[in-house]
Design a protein around this motif. Structure first.
Motif, PDB file in Angstrom:
ATOM      1  N   VAL A 360       0.938  -1.250   0.002  1.00 16.26           N
ATOM      2  CA  VAL A 360       0.010   0.004  -0.006  1.00 16.26           C
ATOM      3  C   VAL A 360       0.763   1.180   0.057  1.00 16.26           C
ATOM      4  CG1 VAL A 360      -2.040   1.140   1.372  1.00 16.26           C
ATOM      5  CG2 VAL A 360      -1.679  -1.442   1.112  1.00 16.26           C
TER       6      VAL A 360
ATOM      7  N   SER B  53     -11.708   4.629   6.128  1.00 15.26           N
ATOM      8  CA  SER B  53     -11.073   3.907   5.115  1.00 15.26           C
ATOM      9  C   SER B  53      -9.954   2.677   5.659  1.00 15.26           C
ATOM     10  CB  SER B  53     -10.427   4.894   4.289  1.00 15.26           C
ATOM     11  OG  SER B  53     -11.293   5.792   3.597  1.00 15.26           O
ATOM     12  N   THR B  54      -9.513   3.083   6.743  1.00 15.04           N
ATOM     13  CA  THR B  54      -8.338   2.295   7.296  1.00 15.04           C
ATOM     14  C   THR B  54      -9.292   0.834   7.803  1.00 15.04           C
ATOM     15  OG1 THR B  54      -7.332   3.992   8.138  1.00 15.04           O
ATOM     16  CG2 THR B  54      -6.483   1.972   9.085  1.00 15.04           C
ATOM     17  N   ASN B  57     -10.261  -1.000   4.951  1.00 12.15           N
ATOM     18  CA  ASN B  57      -9.058  -1.668   4.358  1.00 12.15           C
ATOM     19  C   ASN B  57      -8.656  -2.689   5.085  1.00 12.15           C
ATOM     20  OD1 ASN B  57      -8.871  -0.095   1.966  1.00 12.15           O
ATOM     21  ND2 ASN B  57      -7.553   1.679   2.895  1.00 12.15           N
ATOM     22  N   ILE B  62      -6.500  -5.389   2.725  1.00 14.64           N
ATOM     23  CA  ILE B  62      -5.236  -4.658   2.301  1.00 14.64           C
ATOM     24  C   ILE B  62      -4.438  -4.586   3.348  1.00 14.64           C
ATOM     25  CG2 ILE B  62      -4.733  -2.185   1.231  1.00 14.64           C
ATOM     26  CD1 ILE B  62      -7.482  -2.452  -0.256  1.00 14.64           C
ATOM     27  N   HIS B  94     -14.720   0.961  -4.693  1.00 13.09           N
ATOM     28  CA  HIS B  94     -13.806   2.054  -4.227  1.00 13.09           C
ATOM     29  C   HIS B  94     -14.369   3.086  -4.786  1.00 13.09           C
ATOM     30  CE1 HIS B  94     -10.407  -0.280  -2.311  1.00 13.09           C
ATOM     31  NE2 HIS B  94     -10.833  -1.149  -3.397  1.00 13.09           N
TER      32      HIS B  94
END
Lengths: 363, 511
Positions: A360, B53-54, B57, B62, B94
């Motif tokens: 990332v 978002s974290t 993710n 991710i 997204h």
């Protein structure tokens, strides 16, 4: 690709750490090139010692080192101006050649003029020549948006071949008994010496200060920097972007052209097709290493000249093949340039467990 | 686990417990809990940097959480990659679509699905049709992505994740780029998915939509979960208080203005873009002193061209622009500065136009000053003083005036830009999406600053995307659709529906 190494950009590196990373890179370079030298059954310590004494051991050698630093510094200043604008001028070689060609034209045709008229004339001709040679890709970039990298590179070969043609054809010295060389300059066309080294070293210092002031303290320098950072913002602020690109490239090419004059007049004392001696390319490395700061450029170039002179000296004194000298030079460069990466990015070992995240950071 | 399942009748589709995640010294998520049930639309609400978002993710594989556990359909999971998350039926849509433009819808769906390279189109189309019918999606499998509207692309994204067997959908700001009509269509699809038993998580900061679509809401603030509420039992004011951490006065001040002589008058302005299409087609309107004129339209309807033409950055084919009576069309920004035309411009792309990110505040102030300085030397003194004044006046949070602006927060970057523009006391102020990416507090500060300018008699053009804000802040709203004006509305009397109709190209209702 999942990698266990995490790379993040960093802004501020403490001075201590910068010094540490740079020192470490030089030590590593010495160790690594030492191993290479051992393969050739050479004593690394002796080789390194000879590089230093070869560059600084005697006044004569110091002069030789300086003589290499002068064209390198001035060329780097020229590259700096273009690079600050993110105009990738890799046509330094050609601009040096063009400058040398124009200066030589004046020297060969008006050699009878007194030096205080002839030398300035040669200087003006060389700056105009180099400047115009750089202006051509600049006009195309400003008006048509062409890629300057390929363009400036190709311009090198054109002018080098033209000089070669002149050397083997129209400008060949009739007195050379068929040997392809251009006649030597008259005494009047040769730069005088000051304290044992040709006057170029004074130009080198003056130009360093001038470019430092120009880039940091004038409106034009500010405009060049803004164009380099964001053309959109430059237009927004009412800057005439095409004009700025052209002016900056004329200055860049002009400085490189001036290098051609200095080399033709003080070193070669004539025009040869090998005169640029890769200074136009080496300057890309040095100006980048100096982070496009004029004062830093001077010191980087002095250090670089030391390496160049030392490397050529070990070839002679230790009977080392030139390719080994090149290897040593290349290894040192590799590590010093490589250290730059570590100064701009933080690299951490995160292990495979957290590896997925590293990707990332690359995005 | 068993006890957990008994306490809730159904197994949650997603359960995240005590999730923490730090990036270096920045704690993005701190002990967050989130439970999403099947057949539920769950809104994840929070300001920029709240950690939405974290968190998502981590759910889509991710990132990996530093601590805490994640359960999918009652089973604990440790995702090492997005692939594993997809395999568990989690699909993320997204904000920026991940589609290959030159390929057809069919190819995009097949791409990376892990199925055979030579899968027959017939079989694929059959399955696409099956899914489309079930969820009410309208996708033409043979259409190339670059020929699609934004709404179609989003539908394709949804279809793509459903095709891969997703039963849990995460949508990141799905409505940001849609017209009100497209949003309605999206919500209908989302409701269909809900009825089919899918769990849907919507990340957003638009309150109106949250209230309309969601069943439950989890609010995050500064990396912590503040609470989970049932939508039916709460209201916007409560949610904002939870998001911001304090009461916020949501009413935007609006003073009336007098119709005097127009400051700016556009007449038949036409701009042709690179593809030889009219980006602006015979655009004409007046801007009065002391007025905020809103510009509404789907992204890319000519807003950018309009602002840049007025500012002299865009070449116009024909038309006239009168600034206090004299035509300025065809004048470059340089001419405009030299002529002393007092016009401020806050462009959409703050760091790509407007500011230089790597330069400090002083050097960004000089940008508009240096042209009028004499000689060749750059004078920093006056600009440094101005920078200090702007920092103080607008409460810009910065270590010093010599800090590169790119290192400031979004809100403070915008304040530097706005501060510079209003410090030159403009008569006309053009602002393009001035609150995009700013949190609620910062947005309201910008509205207040614009209102201050309005009171001083400045004519303001406000290009916006949130219709609620346009309706609350502006005096009149001009609607653009494909470069044409489709309506000029009185903001006090019009409705979102009317604007939406005009944004989609509907005619009439021009006042």
């Amino acid at each position: 690709m999942i990698s266990p190494i995490k790379v993040t950009k960093r802004d501020n590196v403490p001075r201590k750490q910068t010094a540490f990373i740079l020192t470490l890179s030089i030590v590593l370079a010495l160790v690594f090139s030492g191993i290479v030298l051992l393969f050739f059954e050479l004593n690394p310590l002796k080789v390194f010692g000879t590089i230093v004494t070869g560059a600084l051991g005697t006044p004569m050698r110091i002069e030789q080192t300086l003589i290499k630093a002068i064209p390198l510094t001035i060329a780097s200043l020229g590259i700096l101006v273009a690079f600050k604008m993110k105009f990738w001028n890799i046509g330094g070689e050609g601009q040096i050649m063009m400058g040398a060609l124009c200066a030589s034209y004046v020297a060969l045709n008006y050699g009878h003029l007194p030096p205080n008229v002839l030398l300035p004339l040669m200087a003006v001709a060389s700056v105009a020549g180099g400047g115009i040679w750089a202006l051509i890709p600049a006009i195309f970039k400003a008006k048509l948006g062409t890629n300057e990298t390929i363009f400036t590179l190709m311009m090198n070969y054109i002018i080098i071949k033209i000089v070669m043609y002149l050397q083997y054809g129209p400008w060949k010295d009739p007195a050379s008994k068929g040997f392809p060389k251009i006649p030597g300059f008259s005494e009047n066309a040769i730069l005088p010496e000051v304290f044992g080294v040709h006057i170029g070293w004074i130009f080198m210092i003056l130009l360093t200060i001038a470019i430092f002031l120009f880039m940091g303290y004038t409106k034009k320098g500010y405009e060049i920097t803004v164009v380099g950072e964001s053309i959109g913002t430059a237009r927004y602020a009412g800057m005439n972007v095409p004009a700025i690109i052209m002016v900056a490239m004329f200055i860049s090419g002009g400085l490189l052209g001036f290098v051609g004059f200095v080399q033709a007049s003080a070193i070669e004392k004539t025009l040869t097709w090998g005169l640029s001696a890769n200074y136009g390319f080496t300057a890309i490395i040095t100006s980048w290493l100096a982070r496009l700061n004029a004062i830093t450029t001077l010191f980087v170039c002095l250090a670089f000249a030391l390496l160049l002179q030392g490397a050529s000296y070990i070839q002679l004194s230790m009977n080392v093949p030139s390719s080994i000298a090149d290897v040593v030079q290349g290894v040192i460069l590799f590590f010093v340039l490589g250290s730059d990466f570590f100064l701009r990015y933080r690299v951490q070992w995160v292990g495979l467990k957290n590896a997925a995240e590293a990707r990332v950071y690359h995005d | 686990m068993a006890a957990e399942q008994d306490s809730v009748n159904v197994t949650p589709a997603i359960e995240m417990r005590g999730i923490s995640k730090a990036f270096g010294s920045v704690v993005a998520n701190n002990d967050i809990n989130l439970t999403v049930l099947p057949g539920e639309i769950h809104a994840l609400l929070g300001e920029n940097g709240a950690g939405k978002s974290t968190l998502m993710n981590m759910l889509s594989g991710i990132y990996r959480p530093d601590s805490g556990s994640v359960f999918v359909q009652g089973e604990e999971v440790h995702f090492a990659s997005p692939k594993e998350s997809i395999a568990k039926g989690i699909g993320m849509i997204h904000q920026h679509f991940k589609l290959v433009d030159v390929m057809t819808a069919r190819d995009n769906i097949n791409l990376g699905s892990g199925e055979g390279f030579f899968l027959s189109n017939k079989k694929l189309d059959h399955r696409i049709r099956e899914l489309s019918d079930r969820y009410g999606l309208d996708v033409n499998p043979g259409k190339k992505v670059y020929e699609m509207s934004v709404g179609e692309k989003q539908t394709l994204e949804i279809l793509k994740v459903l095709y891969r067997g997703a039963r849990i959908l995460i949508m990141d700001e799905p409505t940001a780029v849609l017209t009100p009509q497209e949003i309605d269509r999206l919500f209908a699809i989302v409701r269909n998915m809900k009825n089919e038993g899918c769990a849907i998580i919507i990340i957003t900061h638009k309150l109106g939509e949250v209230m309309e679509i969601s069943d439950r809401i989890t609010v995050l603030r500064k990396g912590e979960s503040i609470g989970t509420l049932e939508t039916m039992k709460t209201d916007a004011a409560t949610l904002i208080e939870m998001m911001v951490g304090r009461r916020v006065d949501l009413s935007i001040r609006r003073e009336t203005f007098k119709h005097e002589e127009p400051l700016l008058k556009l007449d038949g302005v036409t701009v042709i873009d690179k593809d030889k299409k009219a980006a602006l087609d015979l655009v004409g309107f007046d801007l009065f002193p002391g007025e905020i004129l809103g510009i509404a339209g789907v992204a890319g309807s000519g807003q950018k061209e309009l602002c840049e033409t007025i500012a002299g950055l865009q070449h116009a084919e024909k038309g006239r622009i009168f600034f206090e009576g004299s035509n300025i069309l065809g004048k470059s920004p340089r001419d405009i500065i030299r002529l002393g035309i007092r016009m401020g411009f806050i462009p959409e792309d703050r760091l790509g136009m407007g500011l230089v990110g790597s330069m400090d505040i002083v050097h960004n102030i000089i940008l508009k000053e240096y042209q009028s300085q004499r000689g060749i030397v750059l004078h920093r003194g006056p600009s440094a003083e101005k920078a200090r004044r702007i920092v103080e006046r607008l409460d810009i949070l910065t270590p010093s005036i010599y800090t590169p602006v790119a290192r400031l927060s979004g809100g403070n970057i915008q304040k530097v830009l706005l501060g510079r523009e209003i410090d030159s006391s403009p008569k006309v102020l053009i602002t393009a999406y001035p609150v995009r990416g700013l949190d609620i507090g910062a947005s309201y500060r910008i509205y207040d600053l614009l209102n201050e300018q309005k009171e001083l008699g400045v004519g303001i053009i406000f290009v916006g995307e949130d219709l609620d804000v346009l309706l609350g802040l502006c005096d009149r709203i001009l609607v653009l659709s494909c470069g044409r004006i489709t309506g000029m509305l009185n903001a006090r009397l019009t409705t979102k529906e009317e604007i939406g109709y005009l944004m989609a190209g509907g005619q009439g209702a021009a006042s």
